[in-house]
Write a protein that holds these residues in place. Structure first.
Motif, PDB file in Angstrom:
ATOM      1  N   LEU A 112     -22.498 -69.066  39.791  1.00  0.00           N
ATOM      2  CA  LEU A 112     -21.285 -68.458  39.255  1.00  0.00           C
ATOM      3  C   LEU A 112     -21.651 -67.503  38.131  1.00  0.00           C
ATOM      4  CD1 LEU A 112     -18.143 -68.429  39.220  1.00  0.00           C
ATOM      5  CD2 LEU A 112     -18.249 -70.253  37.514  1.00  0.00           C
ATOM      6  N   VAL A 113     -21.056 -66.316  38.151  1.00  0.00           N
ATOM      7  CA  VAL A 113     -21.257 -65.326  37.087  1.00  0.00           C
ATOM      8  C   VAL A 113     -19.916 -65.063  36.433  1.00  0.00           C
ATOM      9  CG1 VAL A 113     -21.991 -62.990  36.503  1.00  0.00           C
ATOM     10  CG2 VAL A 113     -23.194 -64.259  38.295  1.00  0.00           C
ATOM     11  N   LEU A 114     -19.860 -65.234  35.107  1.00  0.00           N
ATOM     12  CA  LEU A 114     -18.644 -64.986  34.345  1.00  0.00           C
ATOM     13  C   LEU A 114     -18.870 -63.814  33.403  1.00  0.00           C
ATOM     14  CD1 LEU A 114     -17.636 -68.651  33.365  1.00  0.00           C
ATOM     15  CD2 LEU A 114     -16.635 -67.241  35.174  1.00  0.00           C
ATOM     16  N   VAL A 115     -17.944 -62.874  33.405  1.00  0.00           N
ATOM     17  CA  VAL A 115     -17.988 -61.749  32.471  1.00  0.00           C
ATOM     18  C   VAL A 115     -16.577 -61.526  31.933  1.00  0.00           C
ATOM     19  CG1 VAL A 115     -19.902 -60.643  33.699  1.00  0.00           C
ATOM     20  CG2 VAL A 115     -17.573 -60.008  34.259  1.00  0.00           C
ATOM     21  N   GLY A 116     -16.487 -60.981  30.732  1.00  0.00           N
ATOM     22  CA  GLY A 116     -15.189 -60.574  30.223  1.00  0.00           C
ATOM     23  C   GLY A 116     -14.651 -59.426  31.053  1.00  0.00           C
ATOM     24  N   LYS A 117     -13.333 -59.359  31.215  1.00  0.00           N
ATOM     25  CA  LYS A 117     -12.783 -58.320  32.099  1.00  0.00           C
ATOM     26  C   LYS A 117     -13.063 -56.912  31.566  1.00  0.00           C
ATOM     27  CE  LYS A 117      -8.075 -57.642  30.362  1.00  0.00           C
ATOM     28  NZ  LYS A 117      -6.654 -57.496  30.766  1.00  0.00           N
TER      29      LYS A 117
END
Length: 249
Positions: A112-117
Motif C-alpha cells: 500500500l502506498v499513501l500520499v497526501g492528495k
C-alpha cells in the motif's frame, strides 16, 4: 503488509507567506517549515492501520536536500518504522516525483502506498495519479475513509455529488483527504526514540530517473489586497452597489 508513505516539507501553513522581490517564487529563508498537512494525514492513517493489526511496517520517504530529514524524523516520531531520504538540491516537478517514487516502490515492494492528495505549496494534486499510471496500480484519490479487507482496500472518496466507495485490489495507491483522520502529536519519548530509527540517504542519481524540468515559472505574485467592507442603509442601496460598483448583477 508494508505501507510506504510519501511526505513533503513545506512552509508551515500558519506562517505568513512572502513573495520574493523579483517575483521568482516564495521566500523560504527564515520561514518555519513543517510536514505538509495532507502528508500528516497519510502518516496517521498508516499508523492506525498498524495499530489495527493490518500494517506490519511503515516506511516514509521524502525528496529534497538535507533539511527534509527533520520532516522524516518527525514522521518517525509519530510512529513510522524507518525513513528514506532521496537526496537532491533540485525542486522536482510532480512527474519527476512520481518517477522517483516508482523507483523506491520497486525496491521496497509495498502493498500500500499513501500520499497526501496535494501539497499546500504548489497545490498540483498530480503525484498520486501519475504514480498509479507509471506503476499500473489501482488508485483511490481524495480518500475520506479507508478499510482493508483481505487483499482489497475499500476507499470512500469525496466527489462532487457526495461520496463514492471503491474496491481496489492490493497493491494500490491512495491519496488522503482532510476528513480521513485527525493526525496525532509526537510525544517527547517518541521524539527521542526517532533519533535512533534508521534513516537511509539515497542520492537521486543512483535511481537513474529523468528529473529534467519541463515547466517554467514566469512570475509569482501576491494576491491583491481586499478592499474594506461597506455599510449600506437599505436593500435598494445594496442592490445599486452590486449592480453599478461590483457589477455582479
Amino acid at each position: 503488509m508494508k505501507v510506504l508513505v510519501a511526505v513533503k516539507r513545506v512552509i508551515d501553513p500558519y506562517a505568513k507567506i512572502r513573495v520574493n522581490d523579483d517575483g521568482s517564487g516564495v521566500e523560504t529563508n527564515n520561514m518555519k517549515m513543517s510536514m505538509n498537512p495532507f502528508c500528516e494525514i497519510a502518516v496517521e492513517e498508516a499508523i492506525r492501520l498498524r495499530e489495527a493489526g493490518v500494517a506490519t511496517e511503515i516506511v516514509v520517504v521524502s525528496i529534497g536536500d538535507s533539511a527534509v530529514q527533520e520532516t522524516l524524523r518527525n514522521a518517525l516520531a509519530l510512529g513510522a518504522d524507518r525513513a528514506i531520504h532521496v537526496e537532491t538540491e533540485s525542486m522536482l516537478e510532480p512527474l519527476a516525483v512520481a518517477k522517483v517514487l516508482k523507483q523506491v516502490m520497486s525496491q521496497e515492494s509495498p502493498q500500500l502506498v499513501l500520499v497526501g492528495k496535494q501539497s499546500i505549496d504548489t497545490d498540483n494534486n498530480q503525484v498520486a495519479q501519475m504514480l498509479a499510471a507509471l506503476t499500473d496500480r489501482p488508485q483511490g484519490t481524495f480518500a475520506s475513509k479507508l478499510v482493508i479487507e483481505g487483499d482489497a482496500a475499500l476507499v470512500t472518496r469525496e466527489v462532487d455529488g457526495g461520496l463514492e466507495t471503491l474496491s481496489l485490489q492490493l497493491p494500490a495507491i491512495i491519496s488522503t483527504d482532510l476528513r480521513l483522520n485527525e493526525p496525532r502529536y509526537a510525544s517527547l519519548p517518541n521524539i527521542m526514540k526517532a533519533k535512533k530509527k534508521p534513516l537511509d540517504v539515497v542520492p537521486i542519481e543512483s535511481l537513474a530517473v529523468d528529473i529534467e524540468s519541463r515547466q517554467e515559472v514566469l512570475e509569482v505574485m501576491a494576491p491583491k489586497s481586499r478592499a474594506p467592507g461597506q455599510s449600506v442603509a437599505s436593500v435598494d442601496e445594496l442592490v445599486d452597489k452590486l449592480r453599478n460598483e461590483a457589477k455582479v448583477l
